[in-house]
Structures are given as structure tokens and as C-alpha cells.
Scaffold this motif. Structure first.
Motif, short mmCIF file in Angstrom:
data_model
loop_
_atom_site.label_atom_id
_atom_site.label_comp_id
_atom_site.label_asym_id
_atom_site.label_seq_id
_atom_site.Cartn_x
_atom_site.Cartn_y
_atom_site.Cartn_z
N LEU A 127 33.14 24.20 41.13
CA LEU A 127 33.96 24.74 41.72
C LEU A 127 35.68 25.43 41.93
O LEU A 127 36.04 26.94 42.46
CB LEU A 127 33.22 25.14 43.18
N LYS A 128 35.84 24.02 42.87
CA LYS A 128 37.33 24.12 42.39
C LYS A 128 38.09 24.51 41.59
O LYS A 128 39.00 25.55 41.52
CB LYS A 128 38.50 22.64 42.99
N GLU A 129 37.89 24.08 40.10
CA GLU A 129 38.75 24.63 39.34
C GLU A 129 38.66 26.42 39.01
O GLU A 129 38.97 26.55 38.06
CB GLU A 129 37.97 23.54 37.84
N GLN A 130 36.72 26.36 39.15
CA GLN A 130 37.24 27.98 38.51
C GLN A 130 37.35 28.64 39.84
O GLN A 130 38.14 29.87 38.65
CB GLN A 130 35.51 28.40 39.34
N MET A 131 37.33 28.69 40.45
CA MET A 131 38.32 29.16 41.79
C MET A 131 40.01 29.18 41.20
O MET A 131 41.06 30.06 41.24
CB MET A 131 38.53 28.96 43.52
N GLU A 132 40.50 28.24 41.27
CA GLU A 132 42.00 27.96 40.18
C GLU A 132 42.07 28.42 39.15
O GLU A 132 43.19 29.13 38.28
CB GLU A 132 42.04 26.30 39.85
N SER A 133 41.23 28.68 37.93
CA SER A 133 40.99 29.48 36.96
C SER A 133 40.91 31.22 36.48
O SER A 133 41.33 31.35 35.21
CB SER A 133 40.65 28.00 35.78
N ILE A 134 40.30 31.26 37.48
CA ILE A 134 39.62 33.08 36.64
C ILE A 134 40.82 33.12 37.57
O ILE A 134 41.24 32.98 38.17
CB ILE A 134 38.58 33.03 37.71
N LYS A 135 41.14 35.02 36.70
CA LYS A 135 41.67 35.54 37.28
C LYS A 135 40.67 37.12 37.73
O LYS A 135 40.20 36.94 36.23
CB LYS A 135 43.17 36.12 36.29
N TRP A 136 40.68 37.60 38.52
CA TRP A 136 39.82 38.49 38.15
C TRP A 136 40.46 40.21 38.85
O TRP A 136 42.34 40.43 38.79
CB TRP A 136 39.89 38.84 39.75
N LEU A 137 40.22 40.74 37.29
CA LEU A 137 41.07 42.36 37.35
C LEU A 137 39.53 43.54 38.05
O LEU A 137 38.78 43.54 37.41
CB LEU A 137 40.59 43.26 35.48
N PHE A 138 40.43 43.14 39.25
CA PHE A 138 39.95 44.23 40.45
C PHE A 138 39.90 45.90 39.97
O PHE A 138 41.13 46.22 39.44
CB PHE A 138 40.30 44.13 41.78
N VAL A 139 38.83 46.72 40.22
CA VAL A 139 38.71 47.69 39.26
C VAL A 139 38.60 49.11 40.44
O VAL A 139 36.96 48.43 40.64
CB VAL A 139 37.95 48.43 37.72
N VAL A 140 39.12 49.65 40.65
CA VAL A 140 38.74 50.12 42.65
C VAL A 140 38.19 51.80 42.52
O VAL A 140 39.25 52.56 41.67
CB VAL A 140 40.18 49.78 43.57
N PHE A 141 37.02 52.19 42.30
CA PHE A 141 36.68 53.49 42.89
C PHE A 141 36.42 54.11 43.94
O PHE A 141 36.84 52.64 44.94
CB PHE A 141 35.53 53.85 42.30
N GLN A 142 36.74 55.16 44.52
CA GLN A 142 36.27 55.54 45.45
C GLN A 142 35.73 56.35 45.51
O GLN A 142 35.59 57.65 44.68
CB GLN A 142 37.61 56.12 46.76
N LYS A 143 34.42 57.05 46.37
CA LYS A 143 33.95 58.43 46.49
C LYS A 143 34.68 59.63 46.84
O LYS A 143 34.96 59.39 48.35
CB LYS A 143 32.86 57.94 47.23
#
Length: 459
Positions: free
Chosen positions: A337-353
Motif C-alpha cells: 500500500l505504501k509503495e503504491q501510494m508512493e509510485s502512482i501518479k494520478w491524472l485527474f481529468v475533470v468535467f462539470q455539468k
């Protein structure tokens, strides 16, 4: 000791290990040691090549400039092979590394040619690592291609510039893309001096991140061809993040209908229609960004986020099911879990109604979990779950006999919580290591926390 004259001799001999298990290779009764964890490399060094394990500054086979490394391979639920973890390289000596350039750095001198032994990381009937039956799947001589090298150079410069600025104590896995500076030591208290500050910094080592190692697994073992959308020449002039924004920023303020029309694709009616549209923008089919070489190597996962027209965010952000066996038996610092949190980069793609209920694209944000969040809120959640299991207090009952599952809820620390994903309780039941039975549980980031990270894109 194995004798060789050329790199080809070395690689040919390494190839002969393919198909052999560690119990077949081990000549020194290493398995009789109680502390076998982390000894795969030692067995290969001492029993297969016949030289003593060491931590010398130069490469293991210094006369031909080749460093020996071993890395575990697991099979995911999807059936795909992946690297079990990052590949840890050499310790960073802050006192000396800050005075080097990239090509004289300890990283480059030691690791520019890697002889990698990929082995199958398998478990026994008790779900413990079955070290004796770890099998060498593949051995390869890996040299960094031009595109990877440009990314790695930039990563090294980020790490080195922090050291030069007297900020080695602020280094974080999230600072970089492929080449990481991971913590390395018996505990979080393992520290070293740094040259431009009186503050002791955590001991760290260079590492190739898990995403990069998984991409190598797919390349060398699965023979998978990946799509690339950057070049070494482009990366000399722009960061990867800037190149990513070039793809998306042109569509800011557009409706998903208009984006689809511009791309010449039909807008899907599926639940994941926005995710499919993102794939269309990037020129791939489906929603698996691992098909793109850079996303695979940089371990970038994307998450579509859709705000209501009033700016509320209804959904929290889920991960896969927690590994309760690991939580029960491992400290947080050694956890996946720690390694996952350290290693993943998140690409947030944001929309709105909008007021017409059309979905408007608002922008992207590339984000990694800050180290202070990992070391505090996520560590606290992990340790709380572990203690609840040790106390056999995960499941209790109220005065009316109603079952209560005592795991962190959304109010636990304002950042993350634990709860099931999916509604079928009967099919998701598991038995915890302490004997208690509960539905499978996921790690979640609270929707309120995700909102603080992305709501600036709404305006």
C-alpha cells in the motif's frame, strides 16, 4: 567463481539460469537462514556467479560496467504479469552526489547497464513467499533507450537540485517520474547528513519505479508492443507534463459532444463514457493507459471526476481491495500500500455539468500523493486496521445484535477511509488473519479531499 571475458559471456551465462528455481541455484544453504527476505540477489551473486555480496560503489561486474539486479514478477488478477515492486539501486550519498553531474553520478556509473534476473514471486499454501520455488523466468541486459534516458536525466536533476538546495530531507518519491529516491534503511529513523543543511535527511536510494519495471516485464517477457506519444527530442525541450497538457488544454471549455465531434468518434452511452473519450483524445482504444509506453513506465493512472453544476463532488475515489494478510503481518514501511501510494501518479481529468446538463471538460491535473499524507493519514489508517485485527475488534455487535464493522470511516482523518466496493455482500466475504469474517474492503480517498485537489479547475 564464474569466469568471463566479455559482456556477451556474462549474458550467455545468465541465460542458462532461466527455468531454474532458487533451491536449484542455492549452494550455501541460504534457506536455513531465518532472515531469507531480501536474499534472492545474494543467492544469485554468491551461488550462481560465485562472488561475495557487497555494496561497492562500482558496478558488480566493474570491468565491463554491468550491475546485477533481481526483481520479482507477479501475475495480476487480470492475468497480466507485472513487477512486484520497484527496483532499488544504490544508496544516495548526499555529501558526494551533490558535486557530480549526471554522467559522473553514482547512479549512472553503477547502473547504466543492468543485468536483470526476473523471477516468479510465488506463495505457498499458507500464503507465505515460497522462496525455494522462485523461478528465474528471464534474464536480460537492459540499457536505457533515448526517451527513457531524457526522463531519467530530468529525474536525477530534480533529486540533485534538492540536495544542492539543502532540501534532501524534503525528497519524495512523487518528485520524479522514473528514477525515484526511495527510503532505504531499517526504519524511518535511518538518516544521513547532507552537505548544505544541518537537518538530517532520511536515508534514500535511487530506484526504478514499479511502473517502469512492470513496463520492462511487459516488454521483455510478454513481448508486448506499446504506443509512444513522446520522443527524446521533445523531452529535451519540454517536461512530460507540459507535453500532456498540449493534448488536453485545447479542449478546455468544450462539451463532451463537441470533443467527440471534433475527434470524429461517436460519444459512448456507457457508464465510463468520459473515460473512453479521454482514450480517444490520446489515440488509443479502451481505457487502459498502460497501452501508452509513457503512461506505463511512469505508472500514471487516470481518474475522471465529474462535478455537479453547483460544484459538488458526489463520489469518493476507490482503489483495489485491501490485503489484510499483509497488513496483519507487515509494517507499513514494508507494505505494498505504501509503495503504491508512493509510485502512482494520478491524472485527474475533470468535467462539470452545466445548466443544460451537458458535460463540460474543465482540465487535467497530474498529482501524486504527498509524502506527508503517506506518513501521517495513510500510515494511521494502516496501523489502525492492523491494531483492530490484533485486538480482534474488527467485528462487534450493538445491543440489538446488529453487526458493526470497526474500520476507518470518512470522518477518521478527513483524507481516507475503508469500505466495500460493490453491493454483493455474500460473494465478497473474506476471513481475516485473526479469524473474523467481513466483506472485502477497499481503500478510498474521501470525496471532500479529492475536491480540495481539483476544484480550482472549475474556474
Amino acid at each position: 567463481m564464474f569466469k568471463y571475458e566479455t559482456i556477451d559471456d556474462l549474458v550467455s551465462y545468465a541465460k542458462e539460469a532461466e527455468g531454474k528455481t532458487l533451491k536449484e541455484i542455492d549452494k550455501n544453504d541460504m534457506f536455513e537462514s531465518k532472515n531469507i527476505k531480501g536474499k534472492v540477489g545474494t543467492i544469485i551473486e554468491e551461488s550462481y556467479f560465485g562472488y561475495p555480496s557487497n555494496s561497492a560503489a562500482e558496478a558488480d561486474f566493474a570491468d565491463v560496467g554491468v550491475e546485477l539486479k533481481t526483481t520479482g514478477v507477479i501475475r495480476q488478477k487480470s492475468g497480466k504479469l507485472a513487477a512486484k515492486e520497484r527496483l532499488v539501486l544504490n544508496i544516495i550519498n548526499y555529501e558526494t552526489e551533490s558535486f557530480k553531474d549526471f554522467y559522473t553520478s553514482s547512479f549512472w556509473l553503477k547502473n547504466n547497464k543492468l543485468l536483470i534476473f526476473f523471477y516468479s514471486y510465488v506463495r505457498n499454501a499458507d500464503n507465505k513467499p515460497d522462496y525455494r520455488n522462485f523461478e528465474i523466468i528471464k534474464t536480460i541486459l537492459h540499457e536505457f533507450n533515448d526517451t527513457d534516458l531524457e526522463l531519467i536525466k530530468k529525474d536525477w536533476e530534480i533529486i540533485n537540485n534538492k540536495i544542492k538546495a539543502g532540501l534532501a530531507h524534503e525528497l519524495s518519491e512523487g518528485d520524479t517520474n522514473i528514477l525515484g529516491a526511495c527510503t532505504k534503511g531499517a526504519s524511518a529513523k535511518s538518516v544521513r547528513s547532507q552537505p548544505f543543511s544541518d537537518i538530517d535527511a532520511k536515508q534514500r536510494a535511487y530506484s526504478l519505479k514499479q511502473g517502469y519495471m512492470s513496463a520492462l516485464v511487459r516488454q521483455y517477457i510478454d513481448n508486448e508492443k506499446l504506443i509512444s506519444f513522446t520522443s527524446a527530442e521533445q523531452l529535451k525541450n519540454k517536461s512530460f507534463e507540459a507535453l500532456l497538457h498540449d493534448y488536453f488544454d485545447v479542449y478546455i471549455g468544450w462539451s463532451t459532444k463537441d470533443i467527440a465531434k471534433r475527434l470524429g468518434v461517436e460519444l459512448s452511452t456507457a457508464k465510463n463514457k468520459n473515460a473512453l473519450l479521454i482514450s480517444d483524445i490520446l489515440g488509443i482504444t479502451g481505457t487502459n493507459l498502460n497501452k501508452i509506453e509513457e503512461f506505463s513506465k511512469l505508472n500514471i493512472k487516470f481518474k475522471t471526476i465529474t462535478y455537479s453544476k453547483t460544484g459538488t463532488l458526489p463520489e469518493s475515489m476507490s482503489f483495489e481491495n485491501l490485503n489484510f494478510e499483509e497488513i496483519y503481518n507487515e509494517n507499513f514501511d514494508d507494505s505494498s500500500l505504501k509503495e503504491q501510494m508512493e509510485s502512482i501518479k494520478w491524472l485527474f481529468v475533470v468535467f462539470q455539468k452545466d445548466e443544460n446538463n451537458d458535460t463540460i471538460f474543465k482540465g487535467i491535473k497530474l498529482w501524486n500523493v504527498p509524502e506527508e499524507i503517506i506518513d501521517n493519514q495513510i500510515r494511521d489508517l494502516y496501523d489502525y486496521v492492523k491494531q483492530q485485527m490484533l485486538d480482534k475488534n474488527v467485528v462487534t455487535y450493538d445491543q440489538n445484535g446488529k453487526e458493526i464493522i470497526n474500520l476507518p470511516k470518512t470522518a477518521f482523518n478527513g483524507v481516507c477511509h475503508v469500505r466495500p466496493k460493490g453491493a454483493n455482500r455474500a460473494k465478497s466475504m473474506i476471513t481475516l488473519p485473526n479469524g473474523e469474517s467481513i466483506p472485502n474492503q477497499c481503500f478510498w480517498f474521501n470525496n471532500s479531499f479529492i475536491k480540495t485537489l481539483t476544484d480550482n479547475l472549475l474556474n
